[in-house]
Design an enzyme around this catalytic site. Structure first.
Site, PDB file in Angstrom:
ATOM      1  N   HIS A 114       0.803  -1.229   0.000  1.00 42.95           N
ATOM      2  CA  HIS A 114       0.000   0.000   0.000  1.00 42.95           C
ATOM      3  C   HIS A 114       0.835   1.277   0.000  1.00 42.95           C
ATOM      4  CE1 HIS A 114       0.958  -0.215   4.262  1.00 42.95           C
ATOM      5  NE2 HIS A 114       0.624   1.054   4.366  1.00 42.95           N
TER       6      HIS A 114
HETATM    7  C1  UD1 Z   1      -2.253   5.287   6.175  1.00 43.91           C
HETATM    8  C2  UD1 Z   1      -0.957   5.686   6.888  1.00 43.91           C
HETATM    9  C3  UD1 Z   1       0.073   4.577   6.705  1.00 43.91           C
HETATM   10  C4  UD1 Z   1      -0.475   3.239   7.136  1.00 43.91           C
HETATM   11  C5  UD1 Z   1      -1.754   2.972   6.341  1.00 43.91           C
HETATM   12  C6  UD1 Z   1      -2.411   1.664   6.640  1.00 43.91           C
HETATM   13  C7  UD1 Z   1      -0.456   8.097   6.937  1.00 43.91           C
HETATM   14  C8  UD1 Z   1       0.438   9.116   6.392  1.00 43.91           C
HETATM   15  N1  UD1 Z   1      -0.388   6.888   6.324  1.00 43.91           N
HETATM   16  O1  UD1 Z   1      -1.984   5.198   4.791  1.00 43.91           O
HETATM   17  O2  UD1 Z   1       1.202   4.880   7.513  1.00 43.91           O
HETATM   18  O3  UD1 Z   1       0.480   2.233   6.898  1.00 43.91           O
HETATM   19  O4  UD1 Z   1      -2.675   4.025   6.660  1.00 43.91           O
HETATM   20  O5  UD1 Z   1      -3.536   1.524   5.827  1.00 43.91           O
HETATM   21  O6  UD1 Z   1      -1.192   8.335   7.875  1.00 43.91           O
HETATM   22  N2  UD1 Z   1      -9.543   4.569   2.170  1.00 43.91           N
HETATM   23  C9  UD1 Z   1     -10.708   3.859   2.111  1.00 43.91           C
HETATM   24  N3  UD1 Z   1     -11.275   3.487   3.306  1.00 43.91           N
HETATM   25  C10 UD1 Z   1     -10.744   3.788   4.505  1.00 43.91           C
HETATM   26  C11 UD1 Z   1      -9.548   4.525   4.528  1.00 43.91           C
HETATM   27  C12 UD1 Z   1      -8.955   4.896   3.366  1.00 43.91           C
HETATM   28  O7  UD1 Z   1     -11.214   3.542   1.064  1.00 43.91           O
HETATM   29  O8  UD1 Z   1     -11.320   3.419   5.538  1.00 43.91           O
HETATM   30  C13 UD1 Z   1      -8.898   4.945   0.882  1.00 43.91           C
HETATM   31  C14 UD1 Z   1      -9.180   6.366   0.492  1.00 43.91           C
HETATM   32  O9  UD1 Z   1      -9.331   6.386  -0.855  1.00 43.91           O
HETATM   33  C15 UD1 Z   1      -7.898   7.094   0.874  1.00 43.91           C
HETATM   34  C16 UD1 Z   1      -6.851   6.012   0.670  1.00 43.91           C
HETATM   35  O10 UD1 Z   1      -7.500   4.791   1.030  1.00 43.91           O
HETATM   36  O11 UD1 Z   1      -7.709   8.228   0.114  1.00 43.91           O
HETATM   37  C17 UD1 Z   1      -5.628   6.179   1.504  1.00 43.91           C
HETATM   38  O12 UD1 Z   1      -5.967   6.366   2.894  1.00 43.91           O
HETATM   39  P1  UD1 Z   1      -5.040   7.286   3.847  1.00 43.91           P
HETATM   40  O13 UD1 Z   1      -5.528   7.263   5.234  1.00 43.91           O
HETATM   41  O14 UD1 Z   1      -4.851   8.611   3.195  1.00 43.91           O
HETATM   42  O15 UD1 Z   1      -3.632   6.608   3.743  1.00 43.91           O
HETATM   43  P2  UD1 Z   1      -3.154   5.095   3.720  1.00 43.91           P
HETATM   44  O16 UD1 Z   1      -2.522   4.853   2.400  1.00 43.91           O
HETATM   45  O17 UD1 Z   1      -4.212   4.134   4.180  1.00 43.91           O
END
Ligand code: UD1
Length: 376
Positions: free
Chosen positions: A217
């Protein structure tokens, strides 16, 4: 006259890797009689990325949910900061406890520290020395403004001292994520049930060749089409040898779809599923022959389980998983990935490792230290 009840510690969670860390801490606080509130920023919110973890890990319902959701780093961090400020003003917690390195960690630590509320950081001092990783920025800054720092491995204290942090504030307590692993190993979902749930051929679990688990990821692996295409090519080649189980993070799924790579994974040897819950993933991980990942926590969990881990990163903030565990760093170069997977497959599964203080008692140590540290 009875002494007044101490004010609660405000414990913060936001994203998936936080949940495994907070669960044993909340439990230890309860056992130690330390009052605590749980604040969820809402950084992760889906059933798969959030709700199932609360259920699996028995985390109490958050007392406060900021409901921030997804956004750019600046939007997400700023939203959390704006929304947590009035909570701190109203509740006056004795301290704010943050875990790990996600945006929720730095956002809440920053607001608390400017209000003069003590900040406690669990999993302090880990450094990849790669400032292109958003998490590295979050780690360095959170540690700088923390009053009490709990570390998972001894190298973390050296990193903190090098950055000018007073060693008196640093406590080596072990790894709360491994507390969760120990606590839940016997509760892991049997792999047969998981395979049935996703319509995967159950024979994969009995095949003596075994299977590989894949999780990806990191933006550095999934946001660049050429890099992601190279990795998908490797998965195709590896699947000729071993079937793969690949629970796909929402960010990764979106990129695979955007770059038209999803079709390249259409093989009955690459089993794509939605993100798995904690007990499901643990059940799959503990049976796997090798794990390919870019996660931080999975490097630690495979070390504790004795499973070879091929990490698709050039660096790790968790060096003990390389020196004491079966973790190898390969970046995203297809040749290095293939060589490391070939080597890992030929290696026999190792013995479970127990780095110092990875003994299931880290949270208890934290609770004991806090009982004496907090003003009564
Ligand atoms: C975040 C953390 C990362 C961790 C990861 C685990 C930061 C900088 N990064 O990254 O350290 O390893 O979480 O997953 O805080 N989304 C969904 N559903 C959800 C949450 C997210 O669909 O419940 C999608 C959204 O499109 C979002 C994308 O995932 O834009 C990324 O989510 P985000 O929280 O921005 O970062 P992660 O890549 O998950």
């Amino acid at each position: 006259m009875s002494s007044p009840q101490p004010r609660p510690i405000l414990c913060v969670v936001g994203a998936r890797p936080n949940f495994m860390k907070i669960a044993p801490i909340m439990r230890a606080f309860r056992e130690e009689g330390l009052p605590a509130w749980l604040l969820h920023t809402g950084q992760h919110y889906d059933e798969d990325m959030n709700t199932s973890f609360f259920r699996d890990l028995g985390i109490p319902e958050p007392d406060i949910n900021l409901g921030v959701g997804s956004g750019t780093h600046a939007q997400q961090t700023a939203d959390i900061m704006r929304k947590v400020e009035p909570v701190l003003d109203e509740q006056h917690p004795a301290a704010v406890l943050v875990v790990g390195d996600v945006n929720s960690t730095i956002a809440c630590a920053l607001v608390a520290s400017k209000k003069g509320i003590p900040v406690i950081h669990v999993e302090a001092g880990l450094r990849s020395r790669d400032r292109t990783m958003p998490e590295e920025i979050n780690r360095v800054l959170t540690d700088q403004i923390s009053d009490l720092l709990f570390t998972t491995e001894r190298s973390a204290a050296d990193n903190l001292v090098r950055e000018g942090i007073d060693i008196e504030r640093v406590h080596f307590v072990g790894n709360v994520m491994i507390d969760t692993l120990h606590y839940n190993l016997s509760r892991a979902q049997p792999i047969g049930d998981t395979l049935a749930e996703y319509g995967i051929d159950p024979r994969i679990a009995d095949d003596p060749a075994g299977f590989a688990l894949v999780t990806l990821h990191r933006p550095s692996n999934v946001d660049d089409p050429d890099i992601l295409e190279g990795i998908v090519g490797c998965l195709g080649q590896i699947s000729c040898e071993l079937p793969l189980i690949f629970p796909i993070h929402p960010r990764t799924r979106a990129r695979l779809e955007d770059f038209g790579l999803m079709e390249r994974m259409a093989s009955n040897r690459i089993m794509c599923t939605p993100p798995m819950g904690y007990l499901q993933l643990l059940g799959v991980m503990k049976e796997s022959r090798v794990v390919l990942t870019d996660s931080g926590g999975i490097q630690e969990e495979t070390t504790a389980l004795g499973i070879p881990c091929v990490t698709l990163r050039e660096n790790t903030e968790r060096p003990i998983t390389v020196t004491e565990g079966g973790n190898v760093l390969v970046g995203h170069d297809p040749r290095r990935i293939m060589a490391a997977v070939g080597e890992a497959i030929s290696r026999r599964r190792g013995e479970p490792r127990r780095p110092e203080y990875w003994d299931g008692k880290a949270s208890q140590r934290i609770a004991t230290i806090l009982r004496d540290w907090l003003p009564s």
